[in-house]
Motif scaffolding. Sequence first.
Motif, short mmCIF file in Angstrom:
data_model
loop_
_atom_site.label_atom_id
_atom_site.label_comp_id
_atom_site.label_asym_id
_atom_site.label_seq_id
_atom_site.Cartn_x
_atom_site.Cartn_y
_atom_site.Cartn_z
N GLY A 1 20.31 36.64 42.41
CA GLY A 1 20.62 36.25 41.03
C GLY A 1 22.04 35.74 41.00
N GLY A 2 22.32 34.82 40.05
CA GLY A 2 23.67 34.34 39.88
C GLY A 2 24.01 33.08 40.63
N VAL A 3 23.06 32.51 41.37
CA VAL A 3 23.28 31.25 42.07
C VAL A 3 22.32 30.23 41.47
N GLY A 4 22.88 29.14 40.93
CA GLY A 4 22.05 28.17 40.22
C GLY A 4 21.82 28.55 38.78
N GLU A 5 22.52 29.58 38.30
CA GLU A 5 22.37 30.06 36.93
C GLU A 5 23.64 30.79 36.54
N ILE A 6 23.84 30.95 35.25
CA ILE A 6 24.95 31.75 34.77
C ILE A 6 24.37 33.04 34.20
N GLY A 7 24.73 34.15 34.82
CA GLY A 7 24.20 35.44 34.40
C GLY A 7 23.29 36.05 35.45
N MET A 8 22.97 37.33 35.28
CA MET A 8 22.05 38.07 36.14
C MET A 8 22.51 38.06 37.60
N ASN A 9 23.76 38.44 37.84
CA ASN A 9 24.30 38.41 39.18
C ASN A 9 23.73 39.52 40.05
N CYS A 10 23.34 39.16 41.25
CA CYS A 10 22.88 40.14 42.24
C CYS A 10 22.98 39.48 43.62
N VAL B 1 25.73 43.85 45.95
CA VAL B 1 26.88 43.68 45.07
C VAL B 1 26.38 43.21 43.71
N ASP B 2 26.59 44.03 42.70
CA ASP B 2 26.21 43.75 41.31
C ASP B 2 24.70 43.72 41.12
N LEU B 3 24.30 44.08 39.92
CA LEU B 3 22.88 44.11 39.56
C LEU B 3 22.81 43.91 38.05
N GLY B 4 22.80 42.63 37.64
CA GLY B 4 22.95 42.31 36.23
C GLY B 4 21.69 41.77 35.58
N VAL B 5 21.80 41.50 34.29
CA VAL B 5 20.68 40.99 33.50
C VAL B 5 21.06 39.68 32.83
N LYS B 6 20.05 38.95 32.39
CA LYS B 6 20.20 37.89 31.40
C LYS B 6 19.40 38.33 30.19
N PHE B 7 19.68 37.71 29.05
CA PHE B 7 18.92 38.02 27.85
C PHE B 7 17.88 36.95 27.62
N SER C 1 22.46 50.45 52.14
CA SER C 1 23.50 51.49 52.20
C SER C 1 24.08 51.83 50.84
N GLY C 2 24.09 50.87 49.93
CA GLY C 2 24.65 51.17 48.62
C GLY C 2 24.77 49.93 47.75
N LEU C 3 25.14 50.17 46.50
CA LEU C 3 25.35 49.12 45.50
C LEU C 3 26.78 49.25 44.98
N VAL C 4 27.55 48.16 45.05
CA VAL C 4 28.92 48.14 44.55
C VAL C 4 28.98 47.20 43.35
N LEU C 5 29.58 47.66 42.26
CA LEU C 5 29.70 46.86 41.03
C LEU C 5 31.12 46.34 40.90
N THR C 6 31.24 45.04 40.64
CA THR C 6 32.58 44.44 40.52
C THR C 6 33.23 44.75 39.18
N HIS C 7 32.42 44.85 38.10
CA HIS C 7 32.96 45.17 36.78
C HIS C 7 31.81 45.49 35.83
N ALA C 8 32.13 45.73 34.57
CA ALA C 8 31.18 46.36 33.65
C ALA C 8 30.45 45.40 32.73
N HIS C 9 30.48 44.10 32.98
CA HIS C 9 29.73 43.20 32.12
C HIS C 9 28.23 43.31 32.36
N GLU C 10 27.45 43.02 31.30
CA GLU C 10 25.99 43.16 31.39
C GLU C 10 25.39 42.33 32.51
N ASP C 11 25.93 41.15 32.75
CA ASP C 11 25.34 40.30 33.78
C ASP C 11 25.74 40.73 35.18
N HIS C 12 26.44 41.88 35.28
CA HIS C 12 26.79 42.43 36.59
C HIS C 12 26.29 43.86 36.79
#
Length: 555
Positions: free
Chosen positions: A19-28, A44-50, A76-87
Motif C-alpha cells: 500500500g502507498g505506492v501509486g496511491e496516496i494513503g493506506m501505507n504498508c 513498516v506502517d499499516l494504514g487505511v484509506k477512507f 519479525s514485527g511491525l514498526v509505525l512511523t507515526h500516528a496518522h490514519e494512513d499509517h
Amino acid sequence: MNAKKKFDHSNDLVLLPLGGVGEIGMNCYCYGVGPAHDREWLMVDLGVKFGDESEPGIDIVLPDLGHIVGERRRLSGLVLTHAHEDHLGAVAWLWPQLNCPVYCTPFAAEILAGKLKERGIDERVPVHVKPVGSRFDVGSFTVELVSVTHSIPEPTALFIETKQGRVLHSGDWKIDRTPMMGGGFDEKRFREIGELGVDALVCDSTNVFREGFSVSEAEVAANLDRIVSEAKNRIAVTTFASHVERISSAVAAARKAGREVVIAGRAMRQTIEAARACGYLRDAGSFLEEEAFGYLPPDKIMLLCTGSQGEPRAAIARIAEDIHPAIALDDGDLVVFSSKTIPGNEKAVSAVHNNLARLGVDVITSDDALVHTSGHPRQDELKLLYGWLNPRAVIPMHGEARHLLRHMELAEDAGIEETVMAENGDIVRLCPGPVQIVDEAPSGRLHVDGKLIVPAIEGPAKYRRKLSFVGIVVASLVIDHKGSLVTDIEIIADGLPSGLEERLRDAADEAFDSMPRSRRASDETVAETLRVAIRRAADAEWGKKPICRVLVHRL
C-alpha cells in the motif's frame, strides 16, 4: 522500469509495498532479508484509506496482507512511523492476521491504544513503546527512529540496517526549521547516516510537483493569530483532528484574544487526550463543553472542530446544515478551514462551504490566506535530503503514478544513480547489486463494511455500484404440482422509472406461458427464463438492464 524476473539470492534485501505506492494513503511496506523461499520480514506502517463515491457503503479500505499472512511465522514485527490514519489505522483491523509485536513512539502508542480498545484486542497486542531517536532490534533488522517534522507529534523516518545493506525509509516528512512543537528535523543525524552509506532511500513523493521549500508551521500560527484577533463575532477553526501543532496554534491565538475554546468532534477530543498524556498541550488550558458555545458573547468564544474534509457526520458539516444539537453559527460569524482538501473530497467540502454561506457565515480557506501548510517535502527539501544521505538508489513512495514518475526524474537530475518506479505487489531488490524489480506478490484491497472485512473486488460494493445505476427487480411466483401458476406473478421494482412494472409482469407471464410443462419442473430453469425475459423487456422499454432476482415457490 526494469522488467520483472525471478531472482533468488541468500543475501537479498528486498522491499515489498502492499500500500502507498501509486496511491496516496493506506501505507504498508514490507522489507525482507534472505532467499525468496525463506525471507524474514519487517513490516513498516499499516494504514487505511477512507471509502469514496466509487465504494458505496464502505467506510474504510485496507491493504490485503495475504502474502505476508502466509509467511507470518517469518514476520519479525511491525514498526509505525507515526500516528496518522494512513499509517496505523489498519492495525486494529488486521493485527489478528499477523500476530506480531508492534513498535512505535509514545504518541502513536496512545492513538493506537484507543483503536485497539474499540476492537477489543488491546490486551492481546504486544506494543513496544520506543522514544524518538532510539535504536532497537526487530529480528535480523536494526531500526532507528530518526526525528523529522510533519503535521503530527513524533513523526519519524526509519534507518533500517541489515547484514545485507542499509535503507532509509522516510515516512511522511518535511523540513520545518521553526516547528511549533517536538524535537525538530534531525539534520545532524541524517548527515551521519549519509556518511555510513545508504543503499536505498524509500521516500515520500506527495509534494514532488511543488518547487522550493514548505512553509513553516510558525507562519501559519502567525496568520491564525491575526485572523482570530481581528474576528468580531464567533469564530470556528476546523482542521485535521490529528494536527496537534495546528490545534495548539489555534488555542494560543484564542487565549491571546481573550476567547474561551470549545472542542467539537470525538476524534479531536481523543487526539487532545492522547497529546496531553504524552506531555503536549499541557499549557493549552481547559476546554468548554459544546453546550457552552451559545452562552458566551460572540467575541469571547472560539470553536475547534472536526470536518475539514466535508465528512457528513463531522461537527462542521452538521453546524453548516444547522442540525447540530448544541452549536449554531449566524450571519457574520467566521469559519477557518485550516486544512487542504484531499483529492476526492472536493464536492463534500464545497457542500459545507455553500451551506455555511446560506447561513451568512464567512469562510476562509487556504486559497484565501496562509492558514495551512503541508507536512510533505517540496522539491528543494528532497534535494537537500539526497545531498545529506547520498543514497545509491531512490524508490519513490506515497504518491500516485504521476508523483512517482516526477520523483524519479527529480532524483535522476540530482545525480542519483538508480531509481525504480514500483507498484504495490512488486518485490524490489535493494541490494546487493543493482536495484530492480525481481518478482511480484499478490496484493489488493479489502473493504470494511460495517463491522465486517469483505473482499474489495467481488464484495458488496461491486453490487451496490450496479444497483445505483440500474436498480433491481424482484419477481415472485407460486407454481402448483401441475406446473401452473397459482396466482399472478408479483413484480417489485426499486430504482426503476415508474410505470415499468406492468410491462415487466407481462414479459414474465409470456415467458412462463411459453415454457413446456416439463421445463417448469426445475426451479432454476424457471428463474433463469423469467430473469432473461424481464431484463430484455426492461432494456427494450428503458434502455437499461436491471439486476433481477426471481423467487420460485411451489405448492
